[in-house]
Design an enzyme around this catalytic site. Structure first.
Site, short mmCIF file in Angstrom:
data_model
loop_
_atom_site.label_atom_id
_atom_site.label_comp_id
_atom_site.label_asym_id
_atom_site.label_seq_id
_atom_site.Cartn_x
_atom_site.Cartn_y
_atom_site.Cartn_z
N GLU A 80 0.81 -1.21 0.00
CA GLU A 80 0.00 0.00 0.00
C GLU A 80 0.85 1.27 0.00
OE1 GLU A 80 -2.98 0.45 -0.59
OE2 GLU A 80 -3.42 2.48 0.10
N ASP A 81 1.90 1.27 0.83
CA ASP A 81 2.60 2.54 1.07
C ASP A 81 3.96 2.67 0.39
OD1 ASP A 81 0.55 3.41 2.59
OD2 ASP A 81 1.47 2.92 4.52
#
Ligand code: MN
Length: 730
Positions: A80-81
């Site tokens: 996600e990051d």
């Protein structure tokens, strides 16, 4: 600021303690990988981001989950990051870990905060439905727990948002999965931000009474410990104050102040065996006075979330009541860690496969007692797979019936989106619009202003009523002409199949009555409705069939009654009226076919009115004919036109009388003689027996006007046994 070293060694110690056989080298590789990927990121408090995955992994280890879950926790924010991809993670740490990380990522992308209470249930359902592996849920709960623990660094807005979400989703889930300890911690932290006033009041109260409470608990604890030691039962006893949120809830549900609230102490007695549990119970009841009605045996009848213990409430020294929970160590594990405790016993035997999900499913199916609230109900539904949850590209959840397609999705977004749809992407790949959607899919609808609108096939492809209705609406609006044609021909076919005369629809009286029954203003609208599928021809005909048959029956059996069906024009009667066109002038219309209504058989001199039929010109009624009664009706009014007699009194008109008589021999002859004597040109004379010794004669003859007709009528009525006459014929 927190340091990497502190968190790392703490996590390491926990793993070694909880999962002795773990491959520490592999775990260190995941730590390095995550640290490297997150190296440029900082937590809100300024500490390096890696602290967070380390803490989450530690919680996961404390829960007792396996090595894959710990790796998943360490890497849970990578996809996600950071620039890490599913493939990267899979290559380095295997498919299972990659799938766990992907599962957590999907949940992270989903927006589980909603102000709409109605969405809440969907959110929880989807949460479970999306987490195909229960470890995904557990990692996500651990993630949330750490975020809650560090909530003080967030903005006030974010605090409230996250705490709401925690109360709505995570705490109920933790409860459902039997993880009391985590549930309590989540609730207490959330209360602190959502209702700081009450939270502080309770905390202050507890702090003020701390010494007193502790003294009380020490006394009780040693009383129990001493007694059990004396009788040789090996046990661990400890007391605690109930958690803040549960005190808060008791105050609210019982409407009590803190001072009035007694039930805040709880003691636990943990023993080795089940028989010991019951023995301990006996000793507790011997030591203290029992509060009646509070004993619960969750050992013989476990709670839905597998919780087992004996509960009893007793009154101690100073008259203060307290609860005692008695359980074995196994039960204690389950009570603290719930489903995760179950995990522990399964290490190495294919933990995390489909069977575990089965276990959750069964757990949820077995909910039957009062604890099984609506929330569980909702989980059950989704476990049975009759819904699917997908996302818009912006992360909004859309709930659809299982088996739904991008068509259903598009119409769930907006009918405009559905109507201009030209294709769809699922998880960023172009797919057919009839593709079946899966939980967690991200669906994007491709639209074009040049789209020609839905196709009729879509009606059979889509799964949701919503889509079907909207597609029909489109056809209803956009294709009216086509629909009218389609609809009319299926209606006509259905009428034929039922042997019903089509002409009924244009009948001036029955027609409107049938339309009312069908709930349409006019036949075109009804045909259109059939055409777009809002109504089936079978249903339409079914709705009016009885009325038509009834009318036809009335006509057949009661000849005396005026039957509106008979006003239907038929070609023969038009031909028979030699004077049809010339005898009557229709105002406003230069030339048209004229026929005289059989129901009232008008002759010159009668007040008359015309009705524009479909295809057979104007039908002329007497103004007092019952069939003209609804000529003011808005739907029909336009079809009634003024007509008047032309000055052609020399020409005879055919008319008809019905005579009601008492049956006797020779009466028919008397009628014939009277007609002959009056020099009337008689065209037909028939008689028919009726019930009750009556008969009806029908006389068809020619007259030049209403005066002559009345004269003849009087002569006929003078014949003995003729009771009455009426003009027209049915
Ligand atoms: Mn996280």
């Amino acid at each position: 600021m927190e340091t990497f070293d502190a968190h790392y060694s703490s996590m390491r110690a926990t793993i070694i303690k909880c999962l002795p056989g773990a491959d520490m080298e592999l775990i260190d590789r995941a730590v390095d990988y995550a640290q490297n990927k997150h190296r440029s990121q900082k937590r809100k408090d300024g500490s390096p981001y890696i602290i967070h995955p380390l803490a989450v992994a530690q919680i996961v280890a404390e829960m007792g989950l396996d090595a894959d879950a710990i790796l998943g926790a360490l890497l849970h924010d990578c996809i996600e990051d950071t620039d890490a991809s599913y493939e990267d993670v899979e290559k380095l740490f295997g498919q299972t870990v990659a799938q766990l990380v992907e599962g957590v990522t999907k949940l992270t992308r989903a927006n589980f905060s909603s102000s709409e209470q109605a969405q809440m249930e969907n959110l929880r359902k989807m949460f479970m439905a999306m987490s195909k592996d229960i470890r995904v849920v557990l990692i996500k709960i651990a993630d949330r727990l750490h975020n809650m623990r560090t909530m003080q660094y967030q903005t006030p807005e974010k605090q409230v948002l996250k705490c709401r979400e925690t109360m709505d989703i995570y705490a109920p889930l933790a409860h459902r999965l039997g993880m009391q300890k985590i549930k309590w911690e989540l609730e207490d932290i959330a209360l602190r931000y959502l209702n700081p006033g009450d939270y502080d009041r309770i905390m202050t109260y507890l702090n003020v009474h701390k010494e007193q409470d502790e003294a009380f608990m020490r006394t009780i604890q040693s009383k129990i410990t001493d007694r059990l030691a004396a009788v040789g039962i090996h046990s661990t006893v400890y007391g605690r104050i109930k958690h803040v949120y549960s005190i808060y809830r008791k105050m609210n549900t019982q409407g009590k102040t803190l001072d009035e609230l007694y039930d805040v102490y709880a003691f636990r007695v943990i023993v080795d065996t089940i028989p010991d549990c019951y023995n301990v119970l006996g000793h507790i009841h011997d030591l203290f006075n029992l509060v009646p009605g509070r004993f619960k045996d969750y050992i013989s009848t476990p709670k839905p979330n597998m919780y087992q213990s004996l509960h009893t409430t007793v009154i101690g020294t100073q008259g203060i009541p307290f609860e005692v929970q008695i359980r074995t160590w196994d039960m204690h594990e389950t009570a603290e860690y719930g489903i995760a405790a179950h995990w522990k016993y399964k290490q190495g035997v294919g933990a995390g496969d489909e069977k575990d999900f089965e276990w959750v499913r069964r757990l949820l199916e077995s909910q039957q007692d009062a604890d099984a609230d609506e929330y569980i109900q909702s989980l059950k539904i989704d476990m049975f797979d009759d819904e699917v949850f997908v996302f818009t590209p912006k992360g909004r959840i859309v709930s659809l019936p299982a088996g739904s397609t991008p068509i259903d999705f598009a119409y769930a977004i907006h009918s405009g989106v559905g109507n201009s749809m030209i294709g769809a992407k699922v998880n960023n790949r172009i797919v057919g619009i009839d593709t079946t959607l899966n939980n967690g899919d991200i669906v994007e609808v491709l639209t074009s202003k040049a789209a020609k609108g839905p196709s009729r096939d879509w009606l059979s492809i889509c799964q949701s009523n919503q889509a079907r209705t909207k597609i029909r609406q489109w056809f209803k609006k956009e294709k009216r002409e086509e629909n009218v044609i389609h609809g009319r021909s299926s209606f006509e076919a259905e009428m034929k199949r039922n042997a019903l005369p089509l002409s009924i629809t244009i009948d001036p009286e029955l027609g409107p009555q049938l339309l009312r029954k069908l709930a349409f203003d006019n036949w075109e609208d009804m045909y259109a409705a059939i055409g777009y599928g809002g109504l089936t021809a079978t249903k339409a005909v079914g709705r009016i069939r009885d009325d038509i048959n009834k009318a036809l029956k009335v006509q057949a059996s009661e000849k005396l009654q005026v039957n509106p069906l008979k006003t239907n024009p038929d070609k023969e009667s038009v031909k028979q009226n030699r004077h049809a066109v010339n005898g009557v002038i229709v105002e406003d219309i230069d030339s048209c076919m004229i026929k005289f209504a059989k129901c009232c058989a008008p002759v010159p001199g009668d007040a008359i009115i015309g009705f524009i039929t479909k295809g057979f010109g104007v039908s002329v009624h007497r103004c007092d004919c019952p069939n003209t009664a609804n000529r003011e009706h808005p739907v029909q009014a336009a079809r009634w036109v003024p007509v008047r007699w032309a000055n052609q009194d020399s020409q005879p008109f055919e008319t008809v009388l019905e005579l009601e008589c008492i049956t006797r021999d020779g009466l028919l002859l008397d009628v014939a003689q009277t007609m002959t004597t009056a020099r009337v040109r008689m065209k037909e004379l028939t008689g028919k027996d009726m019930p009750g010794g009556r008969s009806v004669f029908t006389v068809k003859f020619e007259v030049k006007d209403v005066a002559e007709l009345d004269a003849i009528r009087n002569k006929l009525l003078n014949i003995p046994d003729i009771i009455s006459s009426r003009r027209g014929q049915n």
